[in-house]
Design a protein around this motif. Sequence first.
Motif, PDB file in Angstrom:
ATOM      1  N   LEU A 188      42.985  47.791  37.344  1.00 43.94           N
ATOM      2  CA  LEU A 188      41.720  47.324  36.712  1.00 43.94           C
ATOM      3  C   LEU A 188      40.800  48.259  36.412  1.00 43.94           C
ATOM      4  N   ASP A 189      40.977  49.610  36.621  1.00 50.00           N
ATOM      5  CA  ASP A 189      40.167  50.682  36.166  1.00 50.00           C
ATOM      6  C   ASP A 189      40.653  51.083  34.889  1.00 50.00           C
ATOM      7  N   ARG A 190      41.877  50.379  33.966  1.00 47.66           N
ATOM      8  CA  ARG A 190      42.444  50.969  32.920  1.00 47.66           C
ATOM      9  C   ARG A 190      42.533  49.661  32.158  1.00 47.66           C
ATOM     10  N   LEU A 191      41.710  49.025  31.858  1.00 49.72           N
ATOM     11  CA  LEU A 191      41.741  47.792  31.173  1.00 49.72           C
ATOM     12  C   LEU A 191      41.551  48.098  29.611  1.00 49.72           C
ATOM     13  N   THR A 192      42.139  47.486  28.678  1.00 45.54           N
ATOM     14  CA  THR A 192      41.886  47.409  27.336  1.00 45.54           C
ATOM     15  C   THR A 192      40.583  46.711  27.183  1.00 45.54           C
ATOM     16  N   GLN A 193      39.918  46.585  25.938  1.00 49.89           N
ATOM     17  CA  GLN A 193      38.737  46.001  25.763  1.00 49.89           C
ATOM     18  C   GLN A 193      39.231  44.429  25.685  1.00 49.89           C
ATOM     19  N   ALA A 194      40.195  44.011  25.155  1.00 53.64           N
ATOM     20  CA  ALA A 194      40.791  42.611  25.120  1.00 53.64           C
ATOM     21  C   ALA A 194      41.064  42.174  26.654  1.00 53.64           C
ATOM     22  N   GLU A 195      41.340  43.091  27.465  1.00 59.56           N
ATOM     23  CA  GLU A 195      41.644  42.670  28.767  1.00 59.56           C
ATOM     24  C   GLU A 195      40.360  42.359  29.625  1.00 59.56           C
ATOM     25  N   PHE A 196      39.605  43.571  29.346  1.00 58.62           N
ATOM     26  CA  PHE A 196      37.876  43.349  29.889  1.00 58.62           C
ATOM     27  C   PHE A 196      37.526  42.129  29.618  1.00 58.62           C
ATOM     28  N   ASP A 197      37.589  41.743  28.258  1.00 57.14           N
ATOM     29  CA  ASP A 197      36.975  40.592  27.678  1.00 57.14           C
ATOM     30  C   ASP A 197      37.371  39.503  28.166  1.00 57.14           C
ATOM     31  N   ARG A 198      38.874  39.320  28.650  1.00 55.39           N
ATOM     32  CA  ARG A 198      39.495  38.256  29.052  1.00 55.39           C
ATOM     33  C   ARG A 198      39.116  38.007  30.707  1.00 55.39           C
ATOM     34  N   PHE A 199      39.001  39.324  31.507  1.00 52.68           N
ATOM     35  CA  PHE A 199      38.398  39.164  33.008  1.00 52.68           C
ATOM     36  C   PHE A 199      37.049  38.664  32.738  1.00 52.68           C
ATOM     37  N   HIS A 200      36.243  38.995  31.696  1.00 50.84           N
ATOM     38  CA  HIS A 200      34.781  38.821  31.830  1.00 50.84           C
ATOM     39  C   HIS A 200      34.673  37.174  31.656  1.00 50.84           C
ATOM     40  N   ALA A 201      35.438  36.578  30.742  1.00 51.21           N
ATOM     41  CA  ALA A 201      35.361  35.142  30.213  1.00 51.21           C
ATOM     42  C   ALA A 201      35.871  34.430  31.552  1.00 51.21           C
ATOM     43  N   ASN A 205      36.017  35.379  34.901  1.00 45.87           N
ATOM     44  CA  ASN A 205      35.181  35.582  35.777  1.00 45.87           C
ATOM     45  C   ASN A 205      33.787  34.582  35.864  1.00 45.87           C
ATOM     46  N   THR A 206      33.270  34.684  34.524  1.00 42.05           N
ATOM     47  CA  THR A 206      32.309  33.751  34.154  1.00 42.05           C
ATOM     48  C   THR A 206      32.605  32.273  34.476  1.00 42.05           C
ATOM     49  N   ALA A 207      33.682  31.695  33.972  1.00 45.20           N
ATOM     50  CA  ALA A 207      34.101  30.461  34.041  1.00 45.20           C
ATOM     51  C   ALA A 207      34.282  30.137  35.496  1.00 45.20           C
ATOM     52  N   TYR A 208      35.111  30.981  36.064  1.00 43.14           N
ATOM     53  CA  TYR A 208      35.115  30.825  37.755  1.00 43.14           C
ATOM     54  C   TYR A 208      34.018  30.776  38.536  1.00 43.14           C
ATOM     55  N   ARG A 209      32.956  31.564  38.242  1.00 41.43           N
ATOM     56  CA  ARG A 209      31.684  31.607  38.984  1.00 41.43           C
ATOM     57  C   ARG A 209      30.858  30.376  38.574  1.00 41.43           C
ATOM     58  N   GLU A 210      31.048  29.844  37.422  1.00 35.34           N
ATOM     59  CA  GLU A 210      30.194  28.701  36.898  1.00 35.34           C
ATOM     60  C   GLU A 210      30.894  27.380  37.590  1.00 35.34           C
ATOM     61  N   ARG A 211      32.230  27.509  37.726  1.00 37.18           N
ATOM     62  CA  ARG A 211      32.787  26.211  38.303  1.00 37.18           C
ATOM     63  C   ARG A 211      32.652  26.010  39.783  1.00 37.18           C
ATOM     64  N   PHE A 212      32.760  27.395  40.483  1.00 35.62           N
ATOM     65  CA  PHE A 212      32.712  27.159  42.066  1.00 35.62           C
ATOM     66  C   PHE A 212      31.490  27.835  42.759  1.00 35.62           C
ATOM     67  N   GLY A 213      30.740  28.728  42.001  1.00 31.21           N
ATOM     68  CA  GLY A 213      29.519  29.239  42.667  1.00 31.21           C
ATOM     69  C   GLY A 213      29.894  30.140  43.595  1.00 31.21           C
ATOM     70  N   PHE A 214      30.969  30.863  43.437  1.00 29.60           N
ATOM     71  CA  PHE A 214      31.314  32.117  43.853  1.00 29.60           C
ATOM     72  C   PHE A 214      32.395  33.115  43.150  1.00 29.60           C
ATOM     73  N   PRO A 215      32.741  34.297  43.520  1.00 31.08           N
ATOM     74  CA  PRO A 215      33.625  35.134  42.879  1.00 31.08           C
ATOM     75  C   PRO A 215      34.945  34.748  43.076  1.00 31.08           C
ATOM     76  N   PHE A 216      35.930  35.220  42.184  1.00 32.80           N
ATOM     77  CA  PHE A 216      37.388  34.914  42.309  1.00 32.80           C
ATOM     78  C   PHE A 216      37.533  36.087  43.099  1.00 32.80           C
ATOM     79  N   VAL A 217      38.535  35.558  44.404  1.00 32.06           N
ATOM     80  CA  VAL A 217      39.078  36.538  45.058  1.00 32.06           C
ATOM     81  C   VAL A 217      40.458  36.531  45.485  1.00 32.06           C
ATOM     82  N   ILE A 218      41.086  37.689  45.145  1.00 28.41           N
ATOM     83  CA  ILE A 218      42.641  37.749  45.172  1.00 28.41           C
ATOM     84  C   ILE A 218      42.761  39.184  45.905  1.00 28.41           C
ATOM     85  N   CYS A 219      44.125  39.297  46.584  1.00 26.28           N
ATOM     86  CA  CYS A 219      44.529  40.469  47.309  1.00 26.28           C
ATOM     87  C   CYS A 219      45.212  41.303  46.006  1.00 26.28           C
ATOM     88  N   VAL A 220      44.462  42.113  45.452  1.00 25.49           N
ATOM     89  CA  VAL A 220      44.984  42.690  44.025  1.00 25.49           C
ATOM     90  C   VAL A 220      46.200  43.520  44.565  1.00 25.49           C
TER      91      VAL A 220
END
Length: 163
Positions: free
Chosen positions: A90-103, A105-120
């Motif tokens: 996750l420290d080596r994302l392309t701009q497209a990957e970064f944009d996808r994560f951002h989108a 993350n935003t959708a997830y936080r808006e839906r649930f009110g907390f950040p997405f958590v996963i054991c990366v």
Amino acid sequence: MRRDEIMALPEAEFVARLGFLFEHSPWVVERAARRRPFADLHAGLMQVVAEAADDERLALVRAHPELAGKAAVDRTLTAASTAEQASAGLDRLTQAEFDRFHALNTAYRERFGFPFVICVRKTDKAGILAAMERRLAHDREAELAAALAEVGEIVKLRLEDLS
């Protein structure tokens, strides 16, 4: 340290050594310190989480940073989170990957009110993105349970790193 050495630590040292296990939430380890000894330290810690009030469990999940989010860009992640996110690329994302994560993350936080958590550490960029998309279909209760289960996996691996 061996399990028996950890269990024998004075309360303050136990908390100082293990407080990092739960992201910005040393209260879990503080409560566990008073309940020692545990036959299984991970199970004992997770029992504290299970018995916590609903608002405390929600705060625990909310204490986690968004993946490839602002804290990663600003370099304000904890050392453990920095290493974990790097292990999944996750420290080596392309701009497209970064944009996808951002989108997502935003959708997830808006839906649930907390950040997405996963054991990366148990997946990679593609697996994380797929899980984000899949878990967006959950209801809030199911997703909170999923997030807490992932917190448990993160803590398990952090404990293993101490051995």
